[in-house]
Design an enzyme around this catalytic site. Structure first.
Site, mmCIF file in Angstrom:
data_model
loop_
_atom_site.group_PDB
_atom_site.id
_atom_site.type_symbol
_atom_site.label_atom_id
_atom_site.label_comp_id
_atom_site.label_asym_id
_atom_site.label_seq_id
_atom_site.Cartn_x
_atom_site.Cartn_y
_atom_site.Cartn_z
ATOM 1 N N HIS A 20 51.210 49.568 41.611
ATOM 2 C CA HIS A 20 51.028 48.809 40.366
ATOM 3 C C HIS A 20 50.251 49.593 39.320
ATOM 4 C CE1 HIS A 20 52.656 44.939 41.785
ATOM 5 N NE2 HIS A 20 52.196 45.323 42.961
ATOM 6 N N LYS A 78 58.617 49.271 39.693
ATOM 7 C CA LYS A 78 57.787 48.574 38.708
ATOM 8 C C LYS A 78 57.835 49.335 37.384
ATOM 9 C CE LYS A 78 55.290 46.854 42.668
ATOM 10 N NZ LYS A 78 56.411 45.977 42.986
ATOM 11 N N SER A 96 47.804 43.703 43.906
ATOM 12 C CA SER A 96 48.958 43.054 43.279
ATOM 13 C C SER A 96 48.739 41.593 42.948
ATOM 14 C CB SER A 96 50.178 43.190 44.186
ATOM 15 O OG SER A 96 49.928 42.564 45.423
#
Lengths: 78, 407
Positions: free
Chosen positions: B213, B244, B185
């Site tokens: 991610h 996300k 990240s």
């Protein structure tokens, strides 16, 4: 073993250090958390062992470190 | 002396930033306008640091589904699934995730953080061995502390170091679980998953990949790094988040482990917290559908990431190793990073200031995250702002700036 550890400290910190059993690794040697991690990994490479994170957290002085390495090497760690 | 005085060192570090007008933990948007824009202190600001990879937070269908579900089933579940039961949204979302990943089982959690807390603290226990990449996310470290397994840290993205540590455990009883992340990240680098899977096979360990991610970002169908690296069969557990690429909140774990459902009666961060509300699950389901149906989202995302990465690199900024949708510029120190960050913000560009101890190698980073919803103009505007601030702070010589402008 203390001489070996002193050599590893010097290698990680890039300067000569004087250590005794009572030397506090963070306070006396001015190591931050990254320094400690690099130092622990260098110790692990040298002695061919892994120090679990809960053991790392218990190590404050050079004597603590020597005891941990001794125990892990002989397989008597809790 | 107060009970919190023990944390004073953090306050002192923060005060030093505050003294320069840098207050990264108190960015207060007047209003968020879209996946890529917000109003900050009365100024239109480009959002380039919100992990909104597919830009689905304002998707009309996702909003519609969330509104419908909220009207139909209420604003919240008011408790855990153990106490208040399972809604059809939980079941449908779990079925959709299992189908997407081609796995037997899926389980949803109330946040991605809790998914890691729950899964890591439960898969391994006393006498087992948890092998963590040194640059793991805080939720992985915290999950490791919630459980009773022995935790061993290996060098970041270093399969040889991992192998060495597993070899040292030869003959020692207990399960081994390797934990890595699809995209890390802070720097946006990916795990060398092929090599790690080989280590897993050779040592008989289990492998968990956190695709927080990388879901919707990597892989031909957006399943993440395991798909991109062609090693899905070697990955025993995938953990991820809805907050996300799927634009809502929540976490999940999928697996083919035959007794996976045991987690539902032993995993405390699943059992003892309120379950996801119907509106959140409905928008997440719709977002997952879009992720699958619209590969153009990923194409746009990677095009934008490549443009920003190439632009920053051409200017001479030090970036990470890969042009992924997380791009971090390394700064010489925390204060410079803070001042740079503040100047970007004052110019209408919001990114993340990432400083020790939250960063790998104690680096001070200007962290950006890119969205499929960014226009080319927004990316170019962001590059212009970076160039302008970089020049003002003496990072970019004038000729370099011209070279970058010629892109």
């Amino acid at each position: 073993m203390r001489d070996e550890i002193a050599a590893i400290f010097e290698q990680v910190l890039g300067r000569p250090v004087a250590i005794s059993d009572d030397t506090d690794i963070v306070e006396d040697l001015g190591m931050d958390s990254l320094g400690v991690m690099n130092f622990v990994m260098a110790i692990e490479d040298f002695y061919d062992l892994s120090i679990p994170l809960d053991r790392v957290a218990q190590i404050q002085t050079v004597a603590d470190l020597i005891r941990a390495v001794d125990e892990l090497k002989s397989g008597t760690a809790a | 002396m107060t009970i919190l005085a023990k944390h004073a060192a953090y306050r002192h570090a923060y005060d030093a930033l505050l003294a320069r007008g840098v207050d990264p933990l108190n960015v207060r948007f007047d209003k968020v306008l879209s996946p890529t824009e917000g109003m900050l202190n009365g100024r239109r600001t480009i959002l380039l640091g919100t992990n909104n990879y597919l830009g689905l937070t304002f998707d009309a269908d996702c909003i519609e589904r969330a509104v419908d579900a909220t009207r139909g089933q209420g604003t919240g579940t008011t408790g855990s699934r153990v106490a208040n039961g399972t809604y059809d949204g939980h079941t449908r979302l779990e079925e959709a995730l299992a189908d997407f990943y081609g796995r037997q089982h899926a389980m949803v959690f109330s946040t991605g953080y809790q998914a890691n807390l729950g899964v890591l603290s439960t898969l391994v226990g006393r006498g087992d061995h948890l092998m963590l990449d040194a640059d793991s996310h805080a939720s992985i470290y915290d999950g490791s502390r919630l459980g009773m397994a022995e935790v061993i840290r290996f060098r970041h993205n270093n399969p040889d170091d991992l192998y060495k540590r597993l070899r040292r455990l030869e003959g020692v009883p207990g399960d081994r679980l390797i934990v890595v992340e699809g995209i890390y990240s802070m720097l946006g680098d990916t795990a060398p998953l092929k090599e790690i899977a080989a280590v897993k096979r050779e040592t008989g360990a289990y492998l968990l990949v956190d695709e927080a991610h990388s879901l919707g970002v990597l892989g031909d169908t957006g399943r993440g790094l395991a798909e991109a690296a062609g090693v899905e069969a070697d990955v025993d557990f995938i953990v991820g988040t809805f907050s996300k690429s799927l634009g809502s909140v929540g976490g999940f774990c999928v697996s083919d482990s035959p007794d996976f459902d045991l987690l539902r009666i032993v995993c405390r961060p699943y059992m003892f917290t309120a379950s996801l509300p119907p509106g959140v699950m409905a928008s997440t389901l719709e977002a997952l559908k879009k992720l699958r149906a619209e590969p153009a989202l990923r194409t746009n995302l990677m095009r934008n990431a490549r443009r920003l990465y190439d632009g920053l690199t051409a200017m001479g900024f030090q970036t990470g190793p890969e042009a992924n949708p997380i791009i971090a510029v390394t700064m010489p120190d925390q204060m410079t990073a803070g001042v740079f960050w503040k100047m970007l913000l004052d110019s209408g560009l919001y990114i993340n200031l990432a400083v020790p101890p939250a960063t790998p190698a104690n680096a001070s980073l200007l962290r950006t995250s890119i969205s499929a919803a960014h226009s080319i103009q927004q990316i170019d505007r962001a590059l212009d702002i970076f160039a302008d601030v970089g020049r003002k702070l003496g990072f970019l010589p004038a000729d370099r700036r011209r070279a970058a402008g010629a892109l």
